[in-house]
Design a protein around this motif. Structure first.
Motif, PDB file in Angstrom:
ATOM      1  N   ILE A 114       0.906  -1.354  -0.040  1.00  0.00           N
ATOM      2  CA  ILE A 114       0.049   0.039  -0.133  1.00  0.00           C
ATOM      3  C   ILE A 114       0.892   1.019  -0.075  1.00  0.00           C
ATOM      4  O   ILE A 114       0.684   2.141  -0.581  1.00  0.00           O
ATOM      5  N   ILE A 115       2.007   1.211   0.771  1.00  0.00           N
ATOM      6  CA  ILE A 115       2.687   2.395   0.892  1.00  0.00           C
ATOM      7  C   ILE A 115       3.600   2.593  -0.392  1.00  0.00           C
ATOM      8  O   ILE A 115       3.717   3.650  -0.933  1.00  0.00           O
ATOM      9  N   ASP A 116       4.029   1.496  -1.105  1.00  0.00           N
ATOM     10  CA  ASP A 116       4.624   1.535  -2.442  1.00  0.00           C
ATOM     11  C   ASP A 116       3.788   2.069  -3.486  1.00  0.00           C
ATOM     12  O   ASP A 116       4.235   2.832  -4.209  1.00  0.00           O
ATOM     13  N   ALA A 117       2.389   1.612  -3.284  1.00  0.00           N
ATOM     14  CA  ALA A 117       1.706   2.153  -4.410  1.00  0.00           C
ATOM     15  C   ALA A 117       1.348   3.812  -4.294  1.00  0.00           C
ATOM     16  O   ALA A 117       1.214   4.350  -5.319  1.00  0.00           O
ATOM     17  N   VAL A 118       1.032   3.997  -2.999  1.00  0.00           N
ATOM     18  CA  VAL A 118       0.918   5.541  -2.810  1.00  0.00           C
ATOM     19  C   VAL A 118       2.242   6.423  -3.087  1.00  0.00           C
ATOM     20  O   VAL A 118       1.910   7.400  -4.088  1.00  0.00           O
ATOM     21  N   VAL A 119       3.318   5.835  -2.940  1.00  0.00           N
ATOM     22  CA  VAL A 119       4.371   6.660  -3.465  1.00  0.00           C
ATOM     23  C   VAL A 119       4.507   6.673  -4.778  1.00  0.00           C
ATOM     24  O   VAL A 119       5.016   7.868  -5.591  1.00  0.00           O
ATOM     25  N   ASN A 120       4.428   5.472  -5.531  1.00  0.00           N
ATOM     26  CA  ASN A 120       4.381   5.309  -7.025  1.00  0.00           C
ATOM     27  C   ASN A 120       3.512   6.316  -7.801  1.00  0.00           C
ATOM     28  O   ASN A 120       3.708   6.831  -8.657  1.00  0.00           O
ATOM     29  N   VAL A 121       2.302   6.271  -7.310  1.00  0.00           N
ATOM     30  CA  VAL A 121       1.165   7.035  -8.071  1.00  0.00           C
ATOM     31  C   VAL A 121       1.316   8.543  -7.737  1.00  0.00           C
ATOM     32  O   VAL A 121       1.301   9.288  -8.505  1.00  0.00           O
ATOM     33  N   TYR A 122       1.915   8.921  -6.771  1.00  0.00           N
ATOM     34  CA  TYR A 122       2.468  10.219  -6.272  1.00  0.00           C
ATOM     35  C   TYR A 122       3.351  10.686  -7.200  1.00  0.00           C
ATOM     36  O   TYR A 122       3.615  11.775  -7.571  1.00  0.00           O
ATOM     37  N   GLN A 123       4.170   9.684  -7.713  1.00  0.00           N
ATOM     38  CA  GLN A 123       5.306  10.146  -8.570  1.00  0.00           C
ATOM     39  C   GLN A 123       4.684   9.926  -9.969  1.00  0.00           C
ATOM     40  O   GLN A 123       5.480  10.039 -11.009  1.00  0.00           O
ATOM     41  N   ASN A 124       3.393   9.981 -10.270  1.00  0.00           N
ATOM     42  CA  ASN A 124       3.033  10.008 -11.285  1.00  0.00           C
ATOM     43  C   ASN A 124       2.966   8.559 -12.098  1.00  0.00           C
ATOM     44  O   ASN A 124       3.107   8.616 -13.584  1.00  0.00           O
ATOM     45  N   LYS A 125       3.130   7.427 -11.416  1.00  0.00           N
ATOM     46  CA  LYS A 125       3.502   6.215 -11.954  1.00  0.00           C
ATOM     47  C   LYS A 125       2.352   5.679 -11.896  1.00  0.00           C
ATOM     48  O   LYS A 125       1.495   5.448 -11.006  1.00  0.00           O
ATOM     49  N   ASN A 126       2.108   4.461 -12.606  1.00  0.00           N
ATOM     50  CA  ASN A 126       0.841   3.442 -12.617  1.00  0.00           C
ATOM     51  C   ASN A 126       1.142   2.360 -11.721  1.00  0.00           C
ATOM     52  O   ASN A 126       2.415   1.796 -11.606  1.00  0.00           O
TER      53      ASN A 126
END
Length: 222
Positions: A114-126
């Motif tokens: 969940i943490i990984d997903a939040v950080v990646n989407v914050y970085q504009n990644k899927n």
């Protein structure tokens, strides 16, 4: 790396919502600005708080996650939306992605994911949930969702071969044995490939490979 990410979450199961909020708020750099029990509340909070990230259940009363996503992105196009899903909601996940969500997680995902997903989407990644099935990966490829907006990624033949083997669930050692390289060299290739195609897990590799005709659907083992 330190982040300062403002988050709003929505789910109509209050116990799950409270647990998710507590977990996220304990992570340094995550600020939970609001919690919503339905889509209408979610819109009100997002309009008031303008968060970086929204984690939202797909099935909610008044407005569901799909409707909410469309309305949020219409007013706040830079908000990153992550869908929260049950394991049997593959069609709804596709609808969420087509509505503009940049990622999805199963509700039983580990907190690190969940943490990984939040950080990646914050970085504009899927972000694709690590538990993505081959069926869902294929559905994503066939959908209107276009995850790759970057310039065309150039891969050499060896990288394509390794991607094919990853999609067939071959281990690093198995790949090394078959292409006559050391395990350490193959590990280096894997890291480079993941960085190059901006994939975080096997699901991302499979979707990239299918989208770019590196592997056929019938050859995917997942």
């Amino acid at each position: 790396m330190y982040y300062n990410i403002n988050i709003v979450i929505a789910d109509d199961h209050e116990i799950f919502l409270d647990g998710l909020a507590l977990m996220l708020s304990k992570h340094q750099g995550f600020n939970v600005l609001g919690r919503a029990l339905n889509g209408q509340q979610l819109l009100e909070i997002v309009n008031r708080e303008n968060p970086d990230i929204v984690l939202t259940d797909i099935r909610m009363p008044i407005l569901d996650g799909i409707q909410s996503t469309r309305q949020i992105l219409s007013a706040h196009p830079h908000t990153g939306i992550i869908a929260l899903s049950m394991f049997d909601e593959e069609n709804l996940i596709i609808e969420m992605l087509e509505a503009g969500a940049k990622g999805y997680l199963l509700k039983n995902a580990h907190k690190d994911e969940i943490i990984d997903a939040v950080v990646n989407v914050y970085q504009n990644k899927n972000y694709y949930c690590a538990q993505t099935s081959s069926r869902l990966a294929t559905m994503i490829v066939r959908s209107k969702f276009s995850p790759f907006n970057e310039p065309k990624i150039v891969l050499n033949d060896r990288e394509k071969t390794i991607i094919q083997m990853i999609c067939q669930q071959q281990t690093t050692q198995q790949i090394a044995d078959k292409i006559y390289l050391s395990k350490r060299t193959v590990e280096g290739y894997r890291v480079k490939i993941l960085e190059k195609i901006q994939a975080k897990n096997i699901a991302g590799v499979v979707i990239f490979a299918l989208k770019n005709n590196i592997i056929k659907e019938e050859d995917v083992l997942y």
